[in-house]
Design a protein around this motif. Structure first.
Motif, PDB file in Angstrom:
ATOM      1  N   PRO A  14      -0.876   3.055  65.738  1.00 14.98           N
ATOM      2  CA  PRO A  14      -1.316   2.510  64.439  1.00 14.98           C
ATOM      3  C   PRO A  14      -2.552   3.175  63.832  1.00 14.98           C
ATOM      4  CG  PRO A  14      -2.081   1.107  66.215  1.00 14.98           C
ATOM      5  CD  PRO A  14      -1.311   2.221  66.865  1.00 14.98           C
ATOM      6  N   TYR A  15      -3.083   4.240  64.417  1.00 14.54           N
ATOM      7  CA  TYR A  15      -4.318   4.826  63.901  1.00 14.54           C
ATOM      8  C   TYR A  15      -4.223   6.337  63.974  1.00 14.54           C
ATOM      9  CZ  TYR A  15      -4.831   3.525  68.801  1.00 14.54           C
ATOM     10  OH  TYR A  15      -4.587   3.273  70.121  1.00 14.54           O
ATOM     11  N   PRO A  16      -5.187   7.054  63.359  1.00 11.84           N
ATOM     12  CA  PRO A  16      -5.122   8.523  63.317  1.00 11.84           C
ATOM     13  C   PRO A  16      -5.197   9.155  64.707  1.00 11.84           C
ATOM     14  CG  PRO A  16      -6.707   7.683  61.712  1.00 11.84           C
ATOM     15  CD  PRO A  16      -6.326   6.527  62.567  1.00 11.84           C
ATOM     16  N   SER A  17      -4.854  10.415  64.734  1.00 15.35           N
ATOM     17  CA  SER A  17      -4.777  11.122  66.018  1.00 15.35           C
ATOM     18  C   SER A  17      -6.129  11.255  66.710  1.00 15.35           C
ATOM     19  CB  SER A  17      -4.171  12.515  65.795  1.00 15.35           C
ATOM     20  OG  SER A  17      -4.967  13.272  64.889  1.00 15.35           O
ATOM     21  N   PHE A  18      -7.232  11.372  65.943  1.00 13.85           N
ATOM     22  CA  PHE A  18      -8.522  11.575  66.601  1.00 13.85           C
ATOM     23  C   PHE A  18      -8.975  10.319  67.355  1.00 13.85           C
ATOM     24  CE2 PHE A  18      -9.798   9.956  62.441  1.00 13.85           C
ATOM     25  CZ  PHE A  18     -10.840   9.099  62.735  1.00 13.85           C
ATOM     26  N   ILE A  19      -8.628   9.129  66.876  1.00 16.01           N
ATOM     27  CA  ILE A  19      -8.946   7.901  67.622  1.00 16.01           C
ATOM     28  C   ILE A  19      -8.133   7.848  68.908  1.00 16.01           C
ATOM     29  CG2 ILE A  19      -8.838   5.369  67.555  1.00 16.01           C
ATOM     30  CD1 ILE A  19      -9.440   5.494  64.620  1.00 16.01           C
ATOM     31  N   GLU A  20      -6.887   8.280  68.819  1.00 19.41           N
ATOM     32  CA  GLU A  20      -6.033   8.365  70.007  1.00 19.41           C
ATOM     33  C   GLU A  20      -6.644   9.306  71.046  1.00 19.41           C
ATOM     34  OE1 GLU A  20      -1.365   9.596  70.869  1.00 19.41           O
ATOM     35  OE2 GLU A  20      -2.345  10.131  68.977  1.00 19.41           O
ATOM     36  N   VAL A  21      -7.170  10.434  70.588  1.00 22.93           N
ATOM     37  CA  VAL A  21      -7.798  11.391  71.499  1.00 22.93           C
ATOM     38  C   VAL A  21      -9.047  10.798  72.128  1.00 22.93           C
ATOM     39  CG1 VAL A  21      -9.036  13.595  71.580  1.00 22.93           C
ATOM     40  CG2 VAL A  21      -6.853  13.440  70.387  1.00 22.93           C
TER      41      VAL A  21
ATOM     42  N   LEU B  42     -11.151  23.300  76.819  1.00 20.34           N
ATOM     43  CA  LEU B  42     -12.016  23.362  75.647  1.00 20.34           C
ATOM     44  C   LEU B  42     -11.269  23.016  74.361  1.00 20.34           C
ATOM     45  CD1 LEU B  42     -14.356  26.488  75.997  1.00 20.34           C
ATOM     46  CD2 LEU B  42     -15.065  24.117  75.683  1.00 20.34           C
ATOM     47  N   THR B  43     -10.080  23.564  74.198  1.00 16.33           N
ATOM     48  CA  THR B  43      -9.423  23.555  72.880  1.00 16.33           C
ATOM     49  C   THR B  43      -8.226  22.631  72.757  1.00 16.33           C
ATOM     50  OG1 THR B  43      -8.027  25.440  73.518  1.00 16.33           O
ATOM     51  CG2 THR B  43     -10.165  25.928  72.496  1.00 16.33           C
ATOM     52  N   LEU B  44      -7.633  22.187  73.861  1.00 16.71           N
ATOM     53  CA  LEU B  44      -6.379  21.445  73.753  1.00 16.71           C
ATOM     54  C   LEU B  44      -6.518  20.120  72.999  1.00 16.71           C
ATOM     55  CD1 LEU B  44      -3.454  21.856  74.450  1.00 16.71           C
ATOM     56  CD2 LEU B  44      -3.825  20.661  76.616  1.00 16.71           C
ATOM     57  N   PRO B  45      -7.516  19.263  73.293  1.00 20.30           N
ATOM     58  CA  PRO B  45      -7.635  18.027  72.487  1.00 20.30           C
ATOM     59  C   PRO B  45      -7.859  18.304  71.009  1.00 20.30           C
ATOM     60  CG  PRO B  45      -8.968  17.893  74.471  1.00 20.30           C
ATOM     61  CD  PRO B  45      -8.527  19.309  74.362  1.00 20.30           C
ATOM     62  N   ALA B  46      -8.702  19.302  70.718  1.00 20.44           N
ATOM     63  CA  ALA B  46      -8.943  19.645  69.317  1.00 20.44           C
ATOM     64  C   ALA B  46      -7.695  20.216  68.669  1.00 20.44           C
ATOM     65  CB  ALA B  46     -10.092  20.647  69.216  1.00 20.44           C
TER      66      ALA B  46
END
Length: 441
Positions: free
Chosen positions: A308-315, A275-279
């Protein structure tokens, strides 16, 4: 005499309508050969009528054999024919003869809810076999079975199974009300029926439990649950349910006390991680890197230098890959599904990391999330958790660590307010049992 019935059925090509004369009586028959067991029709009806005929004995057979039912209401004849029965007219009287074809004669093997110990038999797609499995395991006179038919088109047979001594009467009455109020055209599977009678329009978590194991059914009957068994479906529907029912596996009943509790703790820890690890990864990398020690923070920052991009795009990239691979492993043929998912995960994960599209830490996070989600023993509940983790990801993108914490508490509040047929979703099974016994006593 049965010409009107043939006309109501639109006289299809697969309908058998015959008139048989044995020299003493004339008998009219109407039935669907595809739905009936023709060998049973021959042995139980045609041979006694044509070759071993005695008027008195034949009349006694019509009265004594429970397969023959006198039909005074002619409006129900079409329904009986469509169910696989033979309609026969004899001496001005109409009877139905139960000759429904049985394609399945033995139980299936558990394929979804596998267990290391316990019986390997599973429910089949035949209602009578499933009831045999339940009655043979739950051999008590208090076991009650009620037959119903649902679906305006399918006219599916279902059975409500419960223990009269332990069942909560308010739950049973609520179930009757919802079954009567449900607008059902086709009933083909347990999950389909579960959605119709859940009570909540769009619940995030399942309010009924779907199972294929007879031993799980008998265990839940002992806890005062109601089981709906559906003809044509190898899964049964159990209600009411609580949160802990979905985290329980049958191996917990067969292992030693401390081992089963350790496995249960592992499942809840896995639930929290998926539930929480990606967030948590997004919130810590983008908002609160000071949460970790300096060495770990520098290690994470170093692995993300080439991204090259923010962490949320990586996720989102990695979560999309793992969801697609999971779905592919389910839809592909059984013999290549697991191989394709494994090879695809290894090759794509390594290639994406080497190309600098994601960090090596993100590969570890994705693997932990995928493995943790597979630990949840119930597939329907696992789907709900897979969806819920994106709510945490969205909160982490806009509000960071505070958003993750607040979302977790909001989720707890939401689950606390859920009701399964009037029963609290967070009820403990032992407390529920005690309440049932007190009502029964």
């Amino acid at each position: 005499m049965l010409n009107r019935l043939v006309a109501e059925l639109n006289d299809p090509d697969d309908l058998c309508s015959e008139t048989i004369d044995n020299g003493y009586w004339t008998m009219e028959l109407v039935y669907f050969p595809a739905l009936c067991d023709e060998a049973f029709i021959k042995d139980g009806l045609l041979v006694p009528f044509s070759y071993r005929f005695d008027p008195d004995e034949f009349r006694r057979m019509l009265k004594a054999n429970p397969k023959f039912v006198k039909q005074d209401d002619r409006s129900d004849l079409k329904k009986h024919v469509l169910q696989g029965k033979v309609i026969l007219s004899l001496e001005g009287t109409v009877y139905s003869f139960d000759a429904i074809r049985k394609l399945i004669t033995k139980p299936d093997t558990a394929q979804v809810e596998t267990a290391l110990q316990g019986p390997y038999s599973a429910l089949a797609e035949d209602l009578d076999i499933n009831l045999y499995l339940i009655r043979s395991s739950y051999n008590d006179s208090s076991l009650a079975i009620e037959y119903r038919r649902l679906g305006d088109i399918s006219n599916t047979r279902i059975s409500l199974v419960y223990d009269k001594k332990l069942v909560n009467e308010s739950v049973r009455k609520e179930l009757d009300r919802r079954l009567s109020a449900a607008d059902l055209k086709l009933v083909q599977a347990a999950g389909e029926l579960g959605k119709k009678i859940a009570g909540s329009k769009r619940p995030l978590f399942p309010l009924t439990l779907v199972t294929e194991r007879p031993d799980r059914i008998t265990m839940l009957l002992k806890r005062g649950k109601i089981v709906i068994v559906i003809d044509g479906s190898r899964f049964a529907l159990v209600l009411p349910v609580c949160f802990s029912d979905f985290m329980h596996a049958m191996d917990d009943e067969y292992e030693m006390f401390w081992m089963s509790r350790a496995l249960l703790l592992l499942r809840y820890l896995s639930l929290f991680l998926t539930l929480t690890l990606p967030a948590a990864y997004i919130s810590i990398v983008s908002y609160n890197p000071e949460i970790f020690r300096v060495q770990l923070t520098l290690s994470i920052a170093g692995s993300r230098l080439v991204v090259p991009y923010p962490s949320f795009i990586e996720v989102f990239i990695m979560l999309f890959m793992i969801e697609a691979l999971t779905e592919a492993s389910l839809r592909l043929p059984r013999y290549i599904g697991s191989t394709a998912a494994t090879v695809g995960g290894l090759i794509l994960g390594q290639a994406v990391q080497q190309a600098g599209l994601v960090s090596s830490i993100m590969i570890i996070v994705t693997s932990v999330v995928a493995i943790s989600n597979f630990v949840i023993p119930n597939s329907t509940f696992s789907y709900a958790i897979r969806f819920a983790k994106y709510i945490f990801v969205a909160a982490a993108i806009f509000f960071g660590t505070v958003g993750v914490v607040v979302t977790f508490f909001m989720l707890v509040v939401y689950v606390s307010g859920l009701r399964s047929f009037g029963e609290p979703y967070l009820t403990l099974p032992l407390a529920k049992n005690k309440g049932f016994k007190q009502k029964a006593g």
